[in-house]
Structures are given as structure tokens and as C-alpha cells.
Write a protein that holds these residues in place. Structure first.
Motif, mmCIF file in Angstrom:
data_model
loop_
_atom_site.group_PDB
_atom_site.id
_atom_site.type_symbol
_atom_site.label_atom_id
_atom_site.label_comp_id
_atom_site.label_asym_id
_atom_site.label_seq_id
_atom_site.Cartn_x
_atom_site.Cartn_y
_atom_site.Cartn_z
ATOM 1 N N GLY A 226 -116.742 54.926 -1.852
ATOM 2 C CA GLY A 226 -116.116 55.966 -2.674
ATOM 3 C C GLY A 226 -114.814 55.529 -3.321
ATOM 4 O O GLY A 226 -114.591 54.342 -3.571
ATOM 5 N N PHE A 227 -113.960 56.524 -3.582
ATOM 6 C CA PHE A 227 -112.728 56.285 -4.343
ATOM 7 C C PHE A 227 -111.506 56.260 -3.431
ATOM 8 O O PHE A 227 -111.399 57.040 -2.478
ATOM 9 N N PHE A 228 -110.537 55.398 -3.819
ATOM 10 C CA PHE A 228 -109.294 55.257 -3.046
ATOM 11 C C PHE A 228 -108.117 55.237 -4.018
ATOM 12 O O PHE A 228 -108.238 54.755 -5.149
ATOM 13 N N LEU A 229 -106.976 55.737 -3.558
ATOM 14 C CA LEU A 229 -105.785 55.790 -4.418
ATOM 15 C C LEU A 229 -105.247 54.384 -4.659
ATOM 16 O O LEU A 229 -104.968 53.647 -3.710
ATOM 17 N N ALA A 230 -105.112 54.028 -5.949
ATOM 18 C CA ALA A 230 -104.709 52.667 -6.308
ATOM 19 C C ALA A 230 -103.222 52.541 -6.615
ATOM 20 O O ALA A 230 -102.657 51.459 -6.547
ATOM 21 N N GLN A 231 -102.589 53.644 -6.987
ATOM 22 C CA GLN A 231 -101.163 53.568 -7.334
ATOM 23 C C GLN A 231 -100.469 54.857 -6.918
ATOM 24 O O GLN A 231 -101.093 55.918 -6.837
ATOM 25 N N PRO A 232 -99.167 54.790 -6.629
ATOM 26 C CA PRO A 232 -98.474 56.015 -6.209
ATOM 27 C C PRO A 232 -98.332 56.999 -7.374
ATOM 28 O O PRO A 232 -98.157 56.590 -8.523
ATOM 29 N N VAL A 233 -98.434 58.282 -7.064
ATOM 30 C CA VAL A 233 -98.189 59.324 -8.081
ATOM 31 C C VAL A 233 -96.724 59.721 -7.907
ATOM 32 O O VAL A 233 -96.397 60.660 -7.191
ATOM 33 N N ALA A 234 -95.846 58.926 -8.534
ATOM 34 C CA ALA A 234 -94.408 59.098 -8.304
ATOM 35 C C ALA A 234 -93.817 60.217 -9.160
ATOM 36 O O ALA A 234 -93.058 61.045 -8.683
ATOM 37 N N ALA A 235 -94.190 60.249 -10.450
ATOM 38 C CA ALA A 235 -93.637 61.279 -11.352
ATOM 39 C C ALA A 235 -94.224 62.635 -10.968
ATOM 40 O O ALA A 235 -95.250 62.694 -10.298
ATOM 41 N N PRO A 236 -93.565 63.743 -11.387
ATOM 42 C CA PRO A 236 -94.189 65.054 -11.171
ATOM 43 C C PRO A 236 -95.617 65.049 -11.720
ATOM 44 O O PRO A 236 -95.882 64.414 -12.751
ATOM 45 N N ALA A 237 -96.513 65.742 -11.022
ATOM 46 C CA ALA A 237 -97.947 65.685 -11.353
ATOM 47 C C ALA A 237 -98.234 65.982 -12.825
ATOM 48 O O ALA A 237 -99.034 65.289 -13.453
ATOM 49 N N ALA A 238 -97.548 67.001 -13.383
ATOM 50 C CA ALA A 238 -97.822 67.377 -14.778
ATOM 51 C C ALA A 238 -97.440 66.238 -15.730
ATOM 52 O O ALA A 238 -98.165 65.926 -16.677
ATOM 53 N N GLU A 239 -96.309 65.597 -15.428
ATOM 54 C CA GLU A 239 -95.837 64.495 -16.280
ATOM 55 C C GLU A 239 -96.782 63.292 -16.149
ATOM 56 O O GLU A 239 -97.131 62.638 -17.131
ATOM 57 N N PHE A 240 -97.194 63.016 -14.900
ATOM 58 C CA PHE A 240 -98.099 61.893 -14.629
ATOM 59 C C PHE A 240 -99.419 62.096 -15.377
ATOM 60 O O PHE A 240 -99.922 61.186 -16.031
ATOM 61 N N ALA A 241 -99.962 63.328 -15.303
ATOM 62 C CA ALA A 241 -101.227 63.648 -15.988
ATOM 63 C C ALA A 241 -101.064 63.505 -17.493
ATOM 64 O O ALA A 241 -101.952 63.022 -18.193
#
Length: 298
Positions: A62-77
Motif C-alpha cells: 500500500g501507500f506510505f508517507l514520503a514527506q512531512p506535511v509541515a505547512a498548514p494543510a490548506a497551504e500544503f494542498a
């Protein structure tokens, strides 16, 4: 594709909310359960996030997290191109802006609005429904729509604050005043979110709603239905102009700190001092708005 993007955005928010580390496993069924959707759109959203480099994929695992989601989620998206502008929301703000600029008549036909803002019938219906709910426009018999002229002057926003200056500090002194501890905690969390970066990343809608929620919750705790009805009406009317004043966000950290101070006083039952602090807070805003009134001028 829109639906996949929406689910992908929700998955990014979930990764951040749960503080998942790089390498964390993201089972589709677990995500489907948490987001209350079927597995199929979740699998498509995971594939999209894999394409964007956020996830890695391991055969049969399956899928695994490859990088940290450092910025706020809305900004990252948004950086990933997952957030597509919603035409109805964009048109809503444009209609408001054009009214304030005086480039849109206060009485117009629906056909004119559709053509001018390039909307489908459904999108226009969404925009007009929102405007009607907020009380700055109404359907006219046999003609189209009429928008309130009360909202097209910078003075309107200042006058709405003068009314609030009379009403809100008084509401905190009502003998029936009771603000529940869980309401205080909820409001505190919203202010802390702003101070931790939300001021830069939240949309104008989110900023406005947070302010409305704070002030209405405090007035509702008075238990006085006349105060409550008045504050709700004032907030509906001032929405349009306050969006415009949000172009200048420098005053928001101080606002958030003032909100937290009022909440601390109310939590300790010091309503007299809280009332005075609320008065100073509204005066501070009133003075700031007077200084940025150039933003409100056409």
C-alpha cells in the motif's frame, strides 16, 4: 477529478491533524472509515498523492508517507495544486467588490449576472442564495435582483462597529450571563490557531467566520434574545465590507491576543473587566478601520 482532489485534500489534513511521521502506513480502509466515504475515491486520491510525491507505494503493502506535511494543510494542498478555485465563491467576492466599486448596478437581471460573471445557472443560484441569506440582496418580482445600497459606503462598516460598541460590552454585564467552559475552550483554540499561522493561511471566509463566532458566542451567553438578534443582524450586514478590510491582516495578531484576554477574564468570572476589555477591543478595531478606510474607498 474534482472529487479525488477534495478527498486528497482531506487526507492531507488528516495526516497533519494526527501528526503522522514520514514512513507512516496509510491503509485505504482506515482512511475511508475516517472520512466516511467508500474505498474507491480514497484509492484514487491516494494514487493522486503518490503522483504528487507525497506518498510512496509498495507492492502488496500500500501507500506510505514520503514527506512531512509541515505547512498548514490548506497551504500544503494549495502548493500541490489540489485546491481548485470554486467559481461560485470567486463570483461572490467579485460581485461584492463590483458593488463597492460602483461598477455594478444595485438592480440587475439574473441573465446579466450570469453573462457578466461567466456562471452556469446552478453556480449563479448558489451565489444568489448565499447573498440572500446574508441579507445584502433580494429577488425582485419580475425584474431580477436588488442589492442593498446600505453596504456600498465605507461609513456603513464604521457605523456597524459603533452599534457593536454600545451592545457587546453591555451584553457581558447581563445578570443572566453564563459562558460555558467548553465554549471558552473552543474559542481559545480558534484564536491559538490564528496565532500559530492561521492568519496567513486562512481564507477571508474563515477569518470572518472565526470573528463572528467569537463575538456571537459571547453575546449569546447573555441569554438576552434582543441582544442576540441584533448582533446576528449586524454581522450579516457587515460581512461584505469586512471582507474588504481583510486585505490588511497586520492587525490580526493583536486582535487574537485581545480576544484571548477577554476570554481569560470571563473564565474567572470578572465580567466588569471583560466588558471594559471588550469595549477597548472594539475601539481598537474601529480606530484601525478608520486608518485603513482607504481600502474601503472605491
Amino acid at each position: 477529478m474534482n472529487h479525488d482532489r477534495s478527498i486528497a485534500t482531506q487526507i492531507v489534513a488528516l495526516i497533519q491533524a494526527e501528526g503522522l511521521p514520514v514512513g507512516a502506513h496509510l491503509p485505504a480502509q482506515m482512511l475511508a472509515d475516517k472520512l466516511r466515504v467508500s474505498r474507491s475515491p480514497v484509492n484514487e486520491a491516494l494514487a493522486l498523492l503518490h503522483e504528487k510525491g507525497v506518498l510512496t507505494r509498495e507492492k502488496n503493502r500500500g501507500f506510505f508517507l514520503a514527506q512531512p506535511v509541515a505547512a498548514p494543510a490548506a497551504e500544503f494542498a494549495s502548493q500541490l495544486g489540489l485546491v481548485e478555485p470554486d467559481p461560485a465563491t470567486a463570483a461572490y467576492f467579485q460581485i461584492a467588490e463590483d458593488l463597492l466599486q460602483g461598477t455594478l448596478e444595485t438592480q440587475v437581471s439574473e441573465q446579466h449576472l450570469r453573462q457578466h460573471y461567466g456562471l452556469t445557472a446552478t453556480q449563479l443560484s448558489t451565489v444568489l442564495k448565499r447573498i440572500a441569506q446574508e441579507g445584502w440582496g433580494e429577488r425582485k418580482p419580475g425584474y431580477g435582483w436588488a442589492f442593498s445600497s446600505m453596504l456600498t459606503t465605507p461609513d456603513s462598516l464604521l457605523q456597524s462597529y459603533r452599534l457593536r460598541l454600545a451592545l457587546e460590552p453591555a451584553a457581558l454585564l447581563e445578570p443572566t450571563y453564563r459562558l460555558e467552559p467548553q465554549a471558552i475552550e473552543r474559542l481559545r483554540a480558534a484564536e491559538r490557531h490564528l496565532l500559530e499561522g492561521g492568519i496567513e493561511t486562512d481564507s477571508a471566509d474563515q477569518l470572518h467566520e472565526r470573528g463572528v463566532r467569537f463575538h456571537e458566542t459571547l453575546v449569546e451567553a447573555s441569554g438576552n434574545p434582543f441582544f442576540i438578534d441584533t448582533i446576528r443582524r449586524v454581522n450579516r450586514v457587515r460581512r461584505l465590507l469586512s471582507y474588504r478590510s481583510m486585505r490588511d491582516r497586520e492587525r490580526y495578531p493583536e486582535h487574537a491576543r485581545q480576544h484571548l484576554h477577554v476570554l481569560d477574564l470571563l473564565a474567572r468570572g470578572r465580567n466588569e473587566e471583560a466588558s471594559q476589555a471588550m469595549r477597548e477591543h472594539l475601539l481598537h478595531t474601529l480606530n484601525a478601520l478608520a486608518q485603513i478606510s482607504r481600502l474601503l474607498e472605491p
